[in-house]
Design an enzyme around this catalytic site. Structure first.
Site, mmCIF file in Angstrom:
data_model
loop_
_atom_site.group_PDB
_atom_site.id
_atom_site.type_symbol
_atom_site.label_atom_id
_atom_site.label_comp_id
_atom_site.label_asym_id
_atom_site.label_seq_id
_atom_site.Cartn_x
_atom_site.Cartn_y
_atom_site.Cartn_z
ATOM 1 N N GLU A 105 19.608 28.526 1.083
ATOM 2 C CA GLU A 105 20.446 28.996 -0.027
ATOM 3 C C GLU A 105 20.332 28.063 -1.228
ATOM 4 O OE1 GLU A 105 23.753 29.527 2.833
ATOM 5 O OE2 GLU A 105 24.200 31.310 1.654
ATOM 6 N N GLU B 212 22.355 32.684 9.834
ATOM 7 C CA GLU B 212 23.787 32.554 10.078
ATOM 8 C C GLU B 212 24.357 33.605 11.027
ATOM 9 O OE1 GLU B 212 22.260 32.036 7.291
ATOM 10 O OE2 GLU B 212 23.276 30.562 6.025
HETATM 11 N N1 T1G Z 1 24.239 21.179 11.762
HETATM 12 C C1 T1G Z 1 24.497 20.112 12.568
HETATM 13 N N2 T1G Z 1 23.556 19.511 13.350
HETATM 14 C C2 T1G Z 1 22.309 20.002 13.281
HETATM 15 C C3 T1G Z 1 21.956 21.101 12.462
HETATM 16 C C4 T1G Z 1 22.986 21.691 11.670
HETATM 17 N N3 T1G Z 1 22.742 22.725 10.840
HETATM 18 N N4 T1G Z 1 20.626 21.344 12.643
HETATM 19 C C5 T1G Z 1 20.184 20.443 13.529
HETATM 20 N N5 T1G Z 1 21.186 19.637 13.912
HETATM 21 C C6 T1G Z 1 21.095 18.544 14.881
HETATM 22 C C7 T1G Z 1 20.818 19.085 16.265
HETATM 23 O O1 T1G Z 1 22.035 19.466 16.895
HETATM 24 C C8 T1G Z 1 20.179 17.875 16.933
HETATM 25 O O2 T1G Z 1 21.223 17.000 17.281
HETATM 26 C C9 T1G Z 1 19.402 17.213 15.781
HETATM 27 O O3 T1G Z 1 19.993 17.715 14.561
HETATM 28 C C10 T1G Z 1 17.945 17.568 15.795
HETATM 29 O O4 T1G Z 1 17.902 19.001 15.853
HETATM 30 C C11 T1G Z 1 26.652 27.627 4.536
HETATM 31 C C12 T1G Z 1 27.110 28.554 7.089
HETATM 32 C C13 T1G Z 1 16.290 22.635 11.777
HETATM 33 C C14 T1G Z 1 14.818 23.987 13.274
HETATM 34 O O5 T1G Z 1 21.106 27.407 12.100
HETATM 35 O O6 T1G Z 1 17.493 25.304 13.949
HETATM 36 O O7 T1G Z 1 24.026 26.908 6.950
HETATM 37 O O8 T1G Z 1 20.762 16.996 19.776
HETATM 38 O O9 T1G Z 1 16.659 18.978 18.048
HETATM 39 O O10 T1G Z 1 13.839 20.834 17.168
HETATM 40 O O11 T1G Z 1 25.461 29.636 4.673
HETATM 41 O O12 T1G Z 1 17.661 21.838 14.224
HETATM 42 O O13 T1G Z 1 19.868 15.172 18.297
HETATM 43 O O14 T1G Z 1 22.364 15.356 18.730
HETATM 44 O O15 T1G Z 1 17.108 21.147 16.796
HETATM 45 O O16 T1G Z 1 13.215 19.621 14.986
HETATM 46 C C15 T1G Z 1 22.375 27.356 9.655
HETATM 47 C C16 T1G Z 1 20.021 24.838 12.893
HETATM 48 C C17 T1G Z 1 23.685 26.634 9.758
HETATM 49 C C18 T1G Z 1 19.644 25.595 11.631
HETATM 50 C C19 T1G Z 1 15.027 21.532 13.607
HETATM 51 N N6 T1G Z 1 21.295 26.463 10.071
HETATM 52 N N7 T1G Z 1 19.035 23.806 13.227
HETATM 53 O O17 T1G Z 1 14.667 21.657 14.972
HETATM 54 O O18 T1G Z 1 15.465 19.421 15.873
HETATM 55 S S1 T1G Z 1 25.038 27.646 9.180
HETATM 56 C C20 T1G Z 1 20.755 26.558 11.294
HETATM 57 C C21 T1G Z 1 17.840 24.154 13.764
HETATM 58 C C22 T1G Z 1 24.843 27.614 7.462
HETATM 59 C C23 T1G Z 1 25.524 28.348 5.220
HETATM 60 C C24 T1G Z 1 25.698 28.536 6.672
HETATM 61 C C25 T1G Z 1 16.929 23.026 14.146
HETATM 62 C C26 T1G Z 1 15.759 22.793 13.179
HETATM 63 P P1 T1G Z 1 21.046 16.066 18.628
HETATM 64 P P2 T1G Z 1 16.789 19.690 16.759
HETATM 65 P P3 T1G Z 1 14.202 20.359 15.801
#
Ligand code: T1G
Length: 699
Positions: free
Chosen positions: A112, A134
């Site tokens: 975004e 989301e």
């Molecule tokens: N929030 C908090 N922690 C996150 C995070 C996030 N968005 N993304 C990753 N982490 C943490 C994860 O829990 C892990 O923690 C560490 O980072 C490494 O992640 C306002 C409301 C980007 C593809 O859905 O899909 O935005 O286990 O092991 O394999 O409109 O992380 O080490 O303690 O997964 O390299 C939408 C979620 C949110 C993306 C990278 N975003 N993340 O994968 O690393 S809602 C998502 C992922 C939002 C807005 C709305 C993946 C990755 P720990 P990882 P990776």
């Protein structure tokens, strides 16, 4: 947090680089820092344009989902959304060009931010994904995504992406028009800087007077056709159990009929309401955090070296054995697939040869990779070929004697270093372990059918199973790309036992004279993906009936008859309707056309005068699963977290509840207990809940 540098050409580069976090995420602190940097760039007279970049491997991973589990007021949630809008609108209308330099994953709020830039350039990296996932978290894009994507792509194309939450490779996003250019990684920043320098008067299309929604506005014929269809399809898919897709439809429907700033306020309202819904938090906790922790083996026993599996043996080349062989070979392991004859073993391998060829045909697998995968599966009828296997998995019929015989032979052939497992779906592991002289190295690996599509394996500990065996079993499950849950030994373990409660209740409703269609539809109203009668057909009535009879033999006078036993006996023994594989069960399966409920059901199970309402039927089907799951937790068979994960991944318990134990927490233990006692009074003691529910929810 956000590095701010201005180069000699007057281009400011705002680089996301959050200390202490492996990926860049958006929360009050980081968003405020980004907003300050944007304001600084807009106020800085030397700055002609701005590039938004990241110093980490990924761009920005969206909102900090950890914050979503906190109790926030509506105002606080709206404030985050409004702050993001203030920043992105300043980027769009501040009079300076903004270009996003997408070097890695840009997801959710991260994408975004990129959509709030006038231009988007991505590094050509095959693993990068961009998009707005989301909806898969029970949310909607709350930082402008519904309003910008719909104004960029038009109604239909944007709804497809928003409602699915698809993560797109950069080339696909480029073709869709969400990214403007794809360059080599080493050229990314230079390309972004150049674009900014070349486009001093950049504006967003929607800020121009003559802006029109591509493909037609909401009140156009296109809009009038797309929205009713999209709403109907959403309803058909969710049965009203998922608020997020509905809210996304409303954001786009309402937002496209007003200016962007009003549209963004509409989006913020729907976003906040979703985030305040307790079901959203329940879903995020289980599906984002707990499942990720399980995949990363966070509960793996300490002090055991990581196990590697280069060669494994599978006993039994039937549907399950062949599936386990396939997923193991797909993970790069050599597989010895053994059956009583070489032909049968070959047949098991052939089951997946067709699947590999189909994947090659779809371009999902190269011909070489497909051939190599199949070459790793070695069909045989000779136990000696199991020599040197790191793991042997028994997957023969649910017959104790047969399992004991083949397991003993295999363990001798494989040698003392091998881990020995059974894929049994119901027989206690402790008993099966007696077949080997190393019960500490014997474990249950319960796969689900179809193996290649089911994301979870239920690991069952026999009384003597040691931590090394558990650690190695978890390593194997991770190596084949699946999520493990760990349960203790008992009849039916956790998944078979709770799933059985669902299908047996469905059959009891039939016996009680409830309309078959009402049973099936009420199950979906309750959130189940498939009705109990349909899923029983798929599982096989005869298999269920065999299990029930085996339990009666094993348990003797301790066996608790179930009202559904009479239904199973009649359907299998008298009416010879064993299920889908025989094309006749609770449904008929005509050669042409869709399956349909067998017309004979109401003849053998006469309809009751008074039909219950759908809510009562749904409550019977959902509560019975939760009661059985609570019993499993109280007996120490499974913890609530693994129970939640296992219910969602194992048999499709609705993710919006957070899982079968979380379902109780959402309802409230007092309300749940009261409703169960009411059901027990009307339908039988099987609904009586454990007394100590609150202690079980957090166990
Ligand atoms: N929030 C908090 N922690 C996150 C995070 C996030 N968005 N993304 C990753 N982490 C943490 C994860 O829990 C892990 O923690 C560490 O980072 C490494 O992640 C306002 C409301 C980007 C593809 O859905 O899909 O935005 O286990 O092991 O394999 O409109 O992380 O080490 O303690 O997964 O390299 C939408 C979620 C949110 C993306 C990278 N975003 N993340 O994968 O690393 S809602 C998502 C992922 C939002 C807005 C709305 C993946 C990755 P720990 P990882 P990776």
């Amino acid at each position: 947090m956000i590095d701010y540098r201005v180069d000699a050409d007057g281009v400011a580069v705002l680089t996301w680089n959050i200390e202490g976090r492996p990926v860049n995420v958006m929360n009050e602190e980081t968003v405020a820092a980004f907003g300050d940097a944007v304001e600084r760039a807009l106020a800085d007279g030397t700055v002609k344009g701005v590039v938004v970049a990241s110093a980490k491997d990924d761009f920005v991973a969206g909102a900090d989902v950890e914050k979503f589990l906190e109790d926030r007021s509506l105002e606080e949630i709206i404030a985050l959304s409004v702050t993001m809008t203030r920043i992105t609108r300043a980027m769009e209308t501040g009079g300076k060009p903004f270009c996003a330099a997408i070097n890695g994953h840009a997801l959710g709020g991260g994408f975004e931010i990129a959509l709030g830039c006038h231009h988007r350039i991505a590094a050509d990296k095959p693993k990068t994904r961009v998009g707005l996932p989301e909806v898969t978290l029970g949310l909607l894009p709350g930082a402008g995504g519904t309003q910008r994507m719909s104004r960029m792509l038009g109604i239909q194309k944007s709804l497809e992406l928003l409602l699915e939450g698809r993560r797109l490779p950069v080339e696909v996003a480029h073709k869709a028009g969400l990214i403007d250019a794809v360059v080599e990684p080493e050229d990314l920043l230079a390309a972004a800087r150049k674009w900014v320098a070349d486009n001093p008067n950049a504006r967003q299309p929607w800020d121009d007077k003559g802006f029109r929604v591509p493909g037609g506005a909401v009140q156009s014929p296109v809009g009038q056709q797309v929205f009713p269809t999209a709403a109907a399809m959403t309803r058909a898919r969710t049965w009203g159990n998922h608020p997020a897709p509905q809210a996304i439809l409303s954001c786009v429907y309402e937002g496209l009929q007003v200016d962007i700033d009003t549209g963004l306020r509409i989006e913020a309202k729907y976003f906040a309401n979703l985030l305040r819904d307790p079901r959203t938090k329940a879903m995020i906790k289980t599906t984002f955090f707990d499942m990720a922790a399980a995949k990363k083996l966070k509960s793996r026993p300490q002090g055991v070296d990581k196990a590697k599996f280069s060669r494994i043996g599978i006993l039994g080349a039937g549907m399950m054995g062949a599936g386990i062989a396939y997923v193991s070979a797909r993970a790069g392991m050599d597989v010895v697939l053994l059956d009583e004859t070489r032909e049968k073993a070959q047949a098991g391998k052939a089951r997946y040869k067709a699947q590999v060829e189909a994947q090659i045909g779809k371009g999902r697998l190269s011909a070489d990779a497909g051939t190599a995968l199949l070459d790793r599966i070695e069909p045989t009828d000779t136990f000696a070929d199991l020599a040197g296997c790191d793991l042997v998995i028994e997957a023969v019929f649910e017959d104790r004697e047969l399992k004991a015989t083949v397991t003993r032979k295999a363990a001798d052939a494989a040698g003392t270093a091998a881990l020995i497992a059974s894929n049994t779906s119901t027989l206690p592991i402790t008993g099966l372990a007696q077949a080997v002289d190393r019960p500490e190295a014997f474990i249950g690996l319960h796969f689900f059918s179809p193996v290649e599509r089911m994301p979870m394996v239920e690991i069952i500990l026999g009384e003597k199973t040691g931590d090394p065996a558990l650690a190695r079993a978890m390593d194997y499950v991770q190596a084949i790309g699946m999520t493990p849950i760990v349960v203790r030994d008992s009849r039916g373990f956790f998944t078979s036992r709770v799933f059985a409660s669902y299908v047996l209740e469905g059959m009891t409703l039939l016996r009680d004279g409830v309309k078959p269609a009402l049973i099936e539809n009420a199950a979906k109203i309750g959130g189940m993906p498939v009705g109990p009668l349909e899923v029983t057909d798929a599982t096989s009535l005869s298999l269920l009936w065999d299990v029930r009879r085996q339990w009666k033999l094993d348990l003797g006078d301790k066996f608790e008859p179930h009202p559904a036993d009479t239904v199973l006996e009649l359907m299998v023994e008298t009416l010879d309707r064993p299920g889908r594989r025989a094309a006749r069960g609770f449904y008929d399966y005509p050669a042409e056309g869709p399956k349909r409920l067998w017309h004979g059901l109401t003849e053998h199970f006469p309809l009751a005068e008074a039909q219950p309402d759908a809510e009562t039927v749904a409550r019977r089907l959902m509560h019975i699963q939760a009661v059985e799951a609570l019993r499993c937790t109280r007996e120490g068979i499974v913890g609530p977290t693994d129970a939640n994960i296992g219910s969602i991944l194992g048999w499709g318990f609705p993710a919006i509840t957070g899982g079968v134990i979380s379902y109780v927490g959402l309802k409230g233990s007092d309300t749940f207990s009261e409703e169960c006692r009411d059901l027990a009074g009307r339908y039988g003691d099987r609904f009586l809940p454990p007394a100590d529910i609150d202690s079980l929810l957090a166990a």
